[in-house]
Design a protein around this motif. Structure first.
Motif, short mmCIF file in Angstrom:
data_model
loop_
_atom_site.label_atom_id
_atom_site.label_comp_id
_atom_site.label_asym_id
_atom_site.label_seq_id
_atom_site.Cartn_x
_atom_site.Cartn_y
_atom_site.Cartn_z
N ASP A 251 -6.24 9.36 -5.28
CA ASP A 251 -5.28 10.90 -5.60
C ASP A 251 -5.50 11.72 -4.42
O ASP A 251 -6.71 12.06 -3.15
N ARG A 252 -4.97 13.00 -4.35
CA ARG A 252 -5.04 13.76 -2.92
C ARG A 252 -7.03 14.25 -3.46
O ARG A 252 -7.27 14.39 -1.83
N GLU A 253 -7.23 14.61 -4.09
CA GLU A 253 -8.53 15.66 -4.68
C GLU A 253 -9.72 14.34 -3.84
O GLU A 253 -10.26 14.83 -2.92
N PHE B 114 -3.99 6.70 0.78
CA PHE B 114 -3.36 7.44 -0.38
C PHE B 114 -2.25 7.72 -0.28
O PHE B 114 -1.23 6.82 -1.25
N TYR C 233 -9.05 12.49 -1.79
CA TYR C 233 -8.30 12.48 -0.04
C TYR C 233 -8.74 13.35 1.14
O TYR C 233 -9.64 12.57 1.98
N GLU C 234 -8.65 14.22 0.31
CA GLU C 234 -9.48 15.31 0.73
C GLU C 234 -10.89 15.59 0.63
O GLU C 234 -11.73 15.53 1.86
N LYS D 263 -5.56 8.05 5.11
CA LYS D 263 -4.40 8.18 5.46
C LYS D 263 -3.50 7.33 3.92
O LYS D 263 -2.91 7.41 2.86
#
Length: 756
Positions: A230-232, A224, A234-235, A221
């Motif tokens: 990036d968010r992708e 990120f 991170y997820e 986190k």
């Protein structure tokens, strides 16, 4: 407020400077150099991939420092020391905040340590967590910042940080938990490793996996939020599973690891980059294990494969033994490095003798060599196949790997000279005297190591001489021994020069192959030396050899050295240089630098009756030939001992016609031969099982099928033979003379000795 704080920090820094200099001058040399931690010995392939390592002397997996992957650098700095690149070893804000917490609790509850301070602590062995120690680490951190760059400090820290259990440093942790080298990890895996030095006990995955996951995800986190991912990413990283269990570090070439570790060239090294190719190593090991599983059922428990780069002699795969998938039957011998072990050479030296004699002009590839029962002194070698050929081409004798022609060739070339020749090819294990080896040397009477003999074959290819091209071409295309009829199905479409060898007593099975790119050696046997009749090179070592070549991609045969070859006209019957009496000729190539050999000794002029029915002299021109004269004709004639065996297999061979019935009795010494014993032979007659003195079988041959042979020992007539000319006789120890006379008056005599 902040201005006052900044001024105070500057004053503190000035006050600490003398202590930092003291640490630099006194503490660092003794602490950072003399007390260096032991390092694991690590082996890498030609692409820098770890292929094996041994634990450090203190039982820890600890590798030499190396470059730090950029993503791990981001993760570890964000987790441990956000102002790493801003401070000079001490982050005073963090330190004061931690000190306030510690004073309030009256014990150390918060570190406030920078990565540099943690490095200083790691350089102490099990330091106590005291305020004094904290101060010392701070001073040493300043000194470290003076001595090293930030990148170097991060590299040292990453190599010394604890990652749980006996795993120290990023590289060991990467292999231990993810089975990959550090630069190939994902951002989630870097985050997992980054939180471990702070709390190494989290690697107890059976108990702490949720805690580890929580810490990892918290760091992801932060990455990120800091816009490192990036968010992708991170997820996706949050969804990555944790490692299920620790893995063993790679051990793809354990025997080579030990060889390199004990090498004097690596005495001061902990990290060695080799020429090994990991893919080749894995394929070779896989093939070796597959075949070994079959051999084990026959009581054959050990095997080895060596692949080297032909031009450079550098090893590409080094599989020095097989564990047959962990089979208990050879656990005591698996540690033996069979690539370095001395074993009987079998027939592996024969191509070198052939090559040497080509260079010396002592043979031509098509020149016939002798293959008849042979005794030299007390030594009576046997062929490796049933029967004798009488005579055959030298290249065929090589590819059929016949023993008798090789023994006779070595006698001509000389044992001492041949030992020097082999030593020039890098064979050091032939370290006894010529007399100790004798002629059995060429049949496996000497020991070699796979390491040296495979490199010797590569050196033969690298010599790029006309003789080596002829020798290796023969090995690539030649006629193979009986029982090796299936070799072409092994060989496939690739042109490979290859030689097999089986040692006396079926103790060693060898196969060596050569192409322009790769030289491959295979040994199959039992490390403890036991023999096994199933241990035949064509059914064990050869199929392994060609399976390995099938994985090596495109290969090429050696280029033809056209400029170094010379065309010569030979007798098509004998393979010698054509003489004046040779009727059938051919043109072959020989090494241009080799001296010209002798002209054909077997083609001669004979005289015949006009109808060619009989051999004849002028005295035979009676009866139906009255008033006529004999005619002359060129004829290929082998001595009777050779002819006796040669005519059985050579359908084209024309025996000499007989003399006419009324031919006057004249000596024809070429029509009779004693084949056993040979002149000056030393023979041993064994005692029979009942204790009685055994008998020896005397043998002779004659061209005249109708002739009777009369046998005489030491002047005493012992009998007569017809058709089959063998005579069993019991002889006392000592010197004896055998005389054989045929019914035409031809006579042969040999002297020999019977030993007790």
């Amino acid at each position: 407020m902040w201005n006052n704080l900044s001024s105070r920090l500057k004053i503190i820094a000035v006050l600490l400077l003398p202590y930092a200099l003291f640490a630099l001058a006194i503490v660092l040399p003794s602490h950072f150099v003399d007390k260096a931690e032991p390092i694991s010995f690590a082996l890498y392939d030609k692409n820098g991939v770890l292929i094996g390592a041994s634990v450090a002397s203190d039982g820890q997996w600890r590798f030499e420092k190396g470059d730090v992957p950029a993503d791990f650098e981001k993760a570890i700095i964000l987790f441990e020391d956000k102002r790493f690149y801003a401070h000079h070893g001490i982050d005073f804000l963090s330190l004061f905040r931690a000190a306030a917490s510690d004073l309030k609790a009256r014990k150390i509850v918060s570190g406030g340590s920078t990565i540099t301070m943690q490095l200083a602590r790691l350089l102490h062995k099990n330091p106590k967590r005291t305020f004094f120690q904290k101060g010392r680490e701070a001073l040493e951190a300043v000194a470290l910042e003076v001595l090293y760059t930030k990148k170097e400090i991060l590299s040292m820290y990453s190599s010394l940080a604890p990652f749980g259990g006996n795993v120290v440093g990023l590289e060991a942790a990467s292999w231990r938990y993810f089975e990959r080298e550090p630069f190939s990890l994902s951002i989630a895996e870097y985050a997992t490793l980054a939180v471990l030095p702070n709390q190494p006990s989290l690697v107890r995955l059976d108990k702490n996996s949720e805690k580890l996951k929580t810490k990892r995800n918290a760091l992801l986190k932060k990455l990120f939020e800091a816009h490192y991912i990036d968010r992708e990413q991170y997820e996706l990283s949050l969804a990555e599973p944790l490692p299920q269990k620790p893995h063993n570090l790679p051990q793809y070439a354990p025997h080579y690891l030990e060889a390199m570790k004990s090498s004097s060239n690596n005495a001061q090294k902990n990290k060695v980059y080799t020429s090994l190719d990991l893919n080749m190593q894995k394929n070779a090991a896989r093939i070796l294990e597959k075949w070994s599983a079959q051999f084990a059922k026959k009581g054959i428990n050990n095997a080895a494969v060596l692949i080297i780069d032909t031009p450079t002699l550098s090893p590409l795969a080094y599989c020095a033994n097989t564990d047959y998938g962990g089979d208990e039957r050879n656990k005591d011998t698996y540690a033996v490095d069979m690539i370095q072990a001395r074993r009987s050479s079998g027939s592996l030296l024969k191509p070198f003798l052939y090559n040497a004699m080509l260079e010396a002009g002592q043979i031509l590839p098509t020149q016939i060599v002798i293959d008849i029962p042979t005794r030299i002194g007390s030594y009576k070698p046997e062929n490796n196949v049933l029967g004798y050929r009488g005579a055959l081409k030298a290249d065929e004798a090589l590819t059929r790997s016949l023993n008798i022609p090789a023994i006779r060739s070595l006698r001509t070339f000389g044992v001492a000279r041949f030992l020097d020749y082999m030593r020039a090819f890098g064979i050091t294990t032939l370290d006894r005297t010529p007399a100790e080896y004798g002629l059995p040397l060429i049949l496996g009477g000497g020991e070699v190591t796979m390491w040296e003999i495979v490199r010797a074959y590569a050196r033969l290819a690298n010599s790029h001489t006309a003789s080596s091209y002829i020798t290796l071409s023969a090995l690539a295309e030649g006629i193979r021994p009986e029982g090796e009829e299936l070799w072409k199905s092994y060989k496939g479409a690739k042109k490979i020069a290859w030689k097999t060898g089986t040692s006396n007593g079926y103790r060693d099975a060898w196969a060596i192959g050569v192409t322009a790119e790769y030289t491959v050696g295979v040994w199959i046997g039992n490390a403890q030396g036991g023999g096994n009749r199933e241990l035949k090179s064509i059914t064990t070592a050869a199929p392994v050899l060609f399976d390995i070549y099938a994985t090596l991609g495109q290969t090429h045969f050696l280029p033809k050295p056209t400029a170094d070859l010379e065309a010569v006209t030979i007798c098509a019957d004998s393979g010698y240089l054509a003489g004046t009496n040779c009727t059938h000729t051919a043109v072959i190539e020989k090494p241009a630098s080799a001296p010209l050999g002798s002209p054909c000794p077997y083609c001669t002029l004979i005289t015949l009756t006009p109808d060619k029915k009989y051999r004849a002299t002028i005295d035979d021109m009676t009866g139906e030939y009255q008033g006529q004269f004999p005619i002359t004709e060129k004829w290929f004639v082998l001595p009777p001992a050779l002819e006796y065996y040669y005519a059985k297999t050579a359908a084209f061979y024309k025996k000499l016609p007989p003399y006419p019935p009324n031919h006057p009795a004249t000596a024809d010494t070429d029509s009779l031969a004693i084949t056993f014993p040979h002149h000056r032979a030393e023979i041993i007659i064994p005692t029979e099982i009942d204790g009685k003195k055994g008998a020896t079988i005397l043998q002779a041959v004659t061209r005249d099928k109708s002739a009777s042979l009369f046998w005489d020992i030491d002047g005493d007539f012992i009998g007569v033979t017809r058709d089959i000319h063998e005579f069993a006789v019991t002889l006392s120890a000592g010197s004896h003379t055998l005389t054989v006379t045929d019914s035409n008056g031809n006579l042969k005599t040999v002297t020999f000795t019977v030993r007790d």
